[in-house]
Enzyme design. Structure first.
Site, PDB file in Angstrom:
ATOM      1  N   ASP A 281       0.868  -1.172   0.000  1.00  0.00           N
ATOM      2  CA  ASP A 281       0.000   0.000   0.000  1.00  0.00           C
ATOM      3  C   ASP A 281       0.916   1.236   0.000  1.00  0.00           C
ATOM      4  O   ASP A 281       2.137   1.146   0.138  1.00  0.00           O
ATOM      5  CB  ASP A 281      -0.968  -0.034   1.196  1.00  0.00           C
ATOM      6  CG  ASP A 281      -2.222   0.765   0.910  1.00  0.00           C
ATOM      7  OD1 ASP A 281      -3.278   0.475   1.485  1.00  0.00           O
ATOM      8  OD2 ASP A 281      -2.141   1.701   0.092  1.00  0.00           O
TER       9      ASP A 281
HETATM   10  C1  GLC Z   1      -4.325   4.198  -0.463  1.00  0.00           C
HETATM   11  C2  GLC Z   1      -5.243   3.043  -0.115  1.00  0.00           C
HETATM   12  C3  GLC Z   1      -5.275   1.947  -1.147  1.00  0.00           C
HETATM   13  C4  GLC Z   1      -5.063   2.537  -2.533  1.00  0.00           C
HETATM   14  C5  GLC Z   1      -3.661   3.122  -2.586  1.00  0.00           C
HETATM   15  C6  GLC Z   1      -3.387   3.794  -3.926  1.00  0.00           C
HETATM   16  O1  GLC Z   1      -3.603   4.577   0.665  1.00  0.00           O
HETATM   17  O2  GLC Z   1      -5.052   2.431   1.148  1.00  0.00           O
HETATM   18  O3  GLC Z   1      -6.543   1.287  -1.032  1.00  0.00           O
HETATM   19  O4  GLC Z   1      -5.197   1.515  -3.521  1.00  0.00           O
HETATM   20  O5  GLC Z   1      -3.422   4.038  -1.536  1.00  0.00           O
HETATM   21  O6  GLC Z   1      -4.213   4.881  -4.098  1.00  0.00           O
END
Ligand code: GLC
Length: 718
Positions: A257
Site C-alpha cells: 500500500d
Molecule cells: C491508499 C489506499 C489503497 C489505494 C492506494 C493507492 O492509501 O489504502 O486502497 O489503492 O493508496 O491509491
C-alpha cells in the site's frame, strides 16, 4: 513477447529495482507523500509502474518515454483505484453489496474496466474485500459488508468482471485484492490502527474472500497498512508467502500500500530504510508503492547481506510476468486505442441506474407512504443531501465527475414532471448552523409530502475517515425532528457510507431508505423507488446497529455459554437495549408482500460426499411485483470448537409478479459445512446441523430444519 529470463539477465541492479518501484503522479492524491515530476525517473528506468495517472494522452506520453527512451524499453504498468467505476460511477461497494447479485457485480466491474482501459489503466487497485463489522471505520463503505460468504462472492465476481476473459485485451484491467488482511477490524474502529483478531477469526472471517479472489485468478494482492498482532502486514511473510502463495496458490504480484514499506520504520520493526526494504522483500512484497524504500534501501540491504540477488530477481520476475500477462510488452499502447462506442455510453448509464436502484434498501415503510400515490403533487425536498451531486459519488470515485451525477432534486423533478418539487437544505451537512430550518419547514407546510435527504458527506467515509459517532453530523437531527413534528407524510432518505444511529427516526418517518452513495445515477434511482417506477429490492449487507454501543455487531456470533435470554438475568445482554440490531443483516422491504410458503429438505441425512437439496416455496400476496432474496444459514450443533449461531451458506433471488408463487432451490454440499478445525485446516465433522431459511438474519423469521451428515464426528479431526 520477451524471454523474461534473458531480459532479467541483461538488467542492471538499478534497472531491476526500478521495476519494483511504483510512483504516484497526476490527477488524484491518495496518500501522504507526493512524487512530483516523475519523467526523469521514467526515462532513467528507475520507475517500473505509475499510479494515479489516467487519460490516454498522459499515459501514452509516459509510456513512450519508457518504451522508446530507456535502455531496455520495458513498458510501464499504470494502476488506478477504479473501485466502483472509472468515469461512470456505480454505487459504492457497500451499497452494491446490498443487491446480493454476483451477476450485477460482475457487469459493473466489466464496464468499469472498459472505461478504465480506455483511459490507459492496466491495473485497478480493487476489489476491496475487507469484511468489517465496525461502522466507525471509514472504509467499511469500500467493502462488501460483514459476511465472508457475501465478500467471497463479491470478490469472485469483481475479479472476473475487471479481468475479463483475456487479460491482455485492451478492454481488460488486472485486479488487486485488497487489503490483505483483516483491515476491517482496527482497534477502536480507527483507520490504520492495530488489529488483534484470533487465528480462528482470521481463517473463518477475513481470509476466505482473499482465497476466493485467488481462485478467480486475481493478478495482484495489496497488504494492508496495519500490524496484525504486532506483525505489520507489509512484512508478514507467514501470511504473504506461506498462506497466500504456498497454501492458496497465488502466483501474481504483491504491491505494497501507499508508502507502507517505508512505514515499517514507524511500526518500529525496521531501524532504517535498508531494514524496511529487506523485511518487505523477504516477506514477499514485490512492488514498493510510493515508499522510495526499495530504491533507497535495497542496494544497502544487499551490501549488508539482509537480502540477496535471488530475492530481488524473484520480485522482478513476477513484475515482468504480470506486464507480459497484461499484454504490455506486445502492445504497450494497446489500452486507450479501443474507443468505446456510443452504445457503451448509453448502456453504462442505464446499468448505473439499475445498479443504484438495486442497491437501495427500504428499511421501513410501516405507514405505507411509499410509493408516492398520484395525489402527491407538491414535494418538499429538505436536507443537505437533497441537491448534492458530488456527494452522490461517494469516496474513491476515480475519474468520476460530480457535475455529471444526478442529484436527488434533479432525479425527482425528472421523474415527476407534472409535480412541484421544491428544495431547501435547512442545515449544512455539518456544523451548528440552524438558520435555514425555518425556511425548510415553511416549504414542508406547503407540500403534500416531504423527502428528508440526510446523512454524511462523501468525505465522511472512505480512507482516513473513521468516526467516533454514528449520529447524523451537524444539526441534521434538529432539522429532521422539526420536519417530523409537522406530521406530514415524510420519507427519510439516508445517504451515508455506513449505518447511522437513527432509531429515533425510524417509525416517526413514514418511510426510511438506506440510499448510501449510489453514484452517477443516484437521483434517478432514488426517484424510481419513491415514485414506484421500480420496487426496492436491496438487502442490508451488514447489521444496522441501534447505537454505537452495540458495535461490533454481526449475526455470526458464537452463542457463548450463556446466550441471551431476556427471562434470565445471568445471560449475555445489555441493560439498556436488546442484543438485536435495529435492522438485521439481509433486511430489506419490497413493495410486494412476499412470504415463504414452505421449506422442504428432501433428504435430511446424507454422507460427506453428498449435498442437501432445500426447496423453498415463495408467494407474493402483494399488488406489486417484487424481487425477493432468500438466505440459507447453517449451524453446526456440536463440533470440536464452538461454532457461530448461524453461518451464511447461500443466497438466492426470485422475481415474483403480484399473486405469483415461485420456488428457489439451494443445493448445499456437505463439504460446505466444513470449518477451520483445531489446526485451522478445513474439516467436516459429521453430526447434526440446523439449516435455516429466511428473508434475513432475523432469528424470528427463520424456518429451521434439523439434518445430519453421517459418519463419526470424533474421527474427523484425526
Ligand atoms: C491508499 C489506499 C489503497 C489505494 C492506494 C493507492 O492509501 O489504502 O486502497 O489503492 O493508496 O491509491
Amino acid at each position: 513477447m520477451p524471454d523474461i529470463e534473458r531480459l532479467l539477465a541483461e538488467m542492471t541492479l538499478a534497472e531491476k529495482i526500478g521495476q519494483l518501484n511504483m510512483l504516484a503522479a497526476g490527477f488524484t492524491v491518495t496518500g501522504p507523500v507526493l512524487a512530483g515530476d516523475i519523467t526523469g525517473g521514467v526515462r532513467e528506468g528507475r520507475i517500473g509502474s505509475v499510479l494515479n495517472v489516467f487519460g490516454v494522452k498522459a499515459v501514452h506520453r509516459l509510456q513512450l518515454m519508457a518504451v522508446e527512451g530507456t535502455r531496455l524499453g520495458i513498458p510501464l504498468l499504470f494502476g488506478f483505484d477504479v473501485v466502483h467505476g472509472q468515469r461512470t460511477i456505480f454505487p459504492v461497494p457497500l451499497a452494491e453489496a446490498a443487491a446480493m447479485d454476483p451477476v450485477l457485480w460482475e457487469r459493473t466491474a466489466r464496464e468499469a474496466a472498459m472505461e478504465a482501459a480506455r483511459d490507459g489503466v492496466a491495473l485497478t487497485f480493487a476489489p476491496m474485500i475487507d469484511v468489517s463489522r465496525d461502522p466507525r471505520w471509514g472504509r467499511i463503505v469500500e467493502g462488501p459488508g460483514e459476511d465472508p460468504t457475501v465478500a467471497s462472492l463479491f470478490a469472485e465476481a469483481k475479479v472476473r468482471g475487471f479481468q475479463g476473459r483475456d487479460l491482455a485485451s485492451p478492454s481488460a484491467v488486472g485486479a488487486t485484492a485488497k487489503h490483505f488482511v483483516a483491515y476491517g477490524a482496527p482497534a477502536a474502529g480507527r483507520d490504520y490502527a492495530s488489529v488483534d483478531v484470533s487465528e480462528r477469526t482470521l481463517h473463518e472471517v477475513y481470509l476466505p474472500p482473499f482465497e476466493a479472489a485467488v481462485k478467480a485468478g486475481v493478478v495482484a494482492v495489496m497488504p494492508a497498512f496495519h500490524d496484525l498482532a504486532g506483525e505489520p502486514m507489509t512484512a508478514h511473510g507467514d501470511l504473504l508467502d506461506r498462506w497466500l502463495r504456498v497454501r492458496t496458490g497465488f502466483d501474481g504480484v504483491v504491491i505494497s500500500d501507499y508508502h507502507a514499506v517505508a512505514e515499517l520504520i514507524d511500526h518500529g520493526v525496521a531501524a532504517d530504510v535498508a531494514e524496511a526494504a529487506a523485511l518487505a522483500l523477504k516477506a514477499g512484497v514485490d512492488i514498493d508503492m510510493m515508499g522510495y524504500a526499495y530504491e533507497a534501501g535495497l542496494p544497502k540491504a544487499l551490501d549488508r547481506g539482509l537480502v540477496d540477488m535471488a530475492d530481488v530477481d524473484r520480485a522482478v520476475r513476477r513484475v515482468l510476468a504480470l506486464k507480459q500477462r497484461l499484454g504490455l510488452f506486445d502492445a504497450p499502447y494497446g489500452r486507450g486505442t479501443a474507443a468505446l462506442d456510443e452504445d457503451h455510453a448509453a448502456g453504462v448509464r442505464a446499468l448505473a441506474r439499475e445498479a443504484a436502484r438495486r442497491s437501495v434498501v427500504l428499511l421501513d415503510n410501516a405507514a405505507g407512504v411509499l410509493p408516492f400515490p398520484d395525489t402527491v403533487r407538491r414535494i418538499a425536498l429538505v436536507g443537505p443531501l437533497g441537491d448534492a451531486p458530488y456527494d452522490m459519488l461517494g469516496s474513491w470515485s476515480a475519474a468520476g465527475d460530480g457535475a455529471e451525477a444526478v442529484s436527488i432534486l434533479n432525479g425527482l423533478r425528472a421523474a415527476m414532471p407534472g409535480s412541484q418539487v421544491r428544495f431547501a437544505a435547512g442545515v449544512p451537512i455539518d456544523g451548528n448552523d440552524e438558520a435555514g430550518i425555518a425556511a425548510a419547514i415553511d416549504l414542508c407546510r406547503q407540500a403534500d409530502a416531504v423527502v428528508l435527504a440526510i446523512g454524511e458527506g462523501a468525505n465522511m467515509s472512505g480512507e482516513a475517515a473513521s468516526r467516533s459517532s454514528l449520529d447524523l453530523p451537524g444539526r441534521q437531527r434538529a432539522l429532521a425532528e422539526a420536519v417530523l413534528d409537522l406530521g406530514k407524510p415524510t420519507v427519510a432518505v439516508i445517504c451515508a457510507g455506513r449505518p447511522l444511529a437513527v432509531d429515533w427516526l425510524v417509525g416517526r418517518a413514514g418511510a426510511t431508505l438506506a440510499a448510501w452513495f449510489l453514484g452517477s445515477e443516484a437521483g434517478n434511482a432514488i426517484a424510481d423507488i419513491l415514485t414506484g417506477a421500480a420496487s426496492p429490492s436491496g438487502r442490508l449487507p451488514l447489521s444496522w446497529p441501534r447505537n454505537l454501543g452495540q458495535v461490533p455487531i454481526f449475526f455470526a456470533e458464537r452463542t457463548g455459554g450463556r446466550p441471551d435470554d431476556p427471562a434470565d438475568r445471568f445471560t449475555s445482554k445489555y441493560l439498556d437495549v436488546p442484543n438485536t440490531p435495529l435492522f438485521p443483516f439481509g433486511h430489506g422491504l419490497t413493495y410486494g408482500d412476499v412470504t415463504i410458503a414452505g421449506v422442504d429438505v428432501e433428504r435430511t441425512e446424507i454422507t460427506a460426499d453428498e449435498a442437501f437439496d432445500i426447496v423453498v416455496d415463495l408467494r407474493n400476496e402483494g399488488r406489486v411485483a417484487a424481487e425477493e432474496t432468500v438466505f440459507l444459514f447453517a449451524r453446526d450443533l456440536v463440533a470440536s470448537v464452538a461454532r457461530p449461531a448461524m453461518d451464511l451458506k447461500s443466497i438466492a433471488r426470485c422475481a415474483l409478479a403480484p399473486g405469483e408463487s415461485g420456488t428457489v432451490v439451494f443445493s448445499l454440499p456437505a463439504r460446505d459445512l466444513s470449518f477451520p478445525g483445531r489446526d485451522l485446516r478445513p474439516v467436516l465433522e459429521p453430526g447434526e446441523f440446523e439449516l435455516m431459511v429466511g428473508p434475513s438474519a432475523d432469528r424470528k423469521r427463520l424456518i429451521p430444519t434439523r439434518v445430519r451428515v453421517l459418519g463419526d464426528r470424533r474421527s474427523a479431526n484425526g
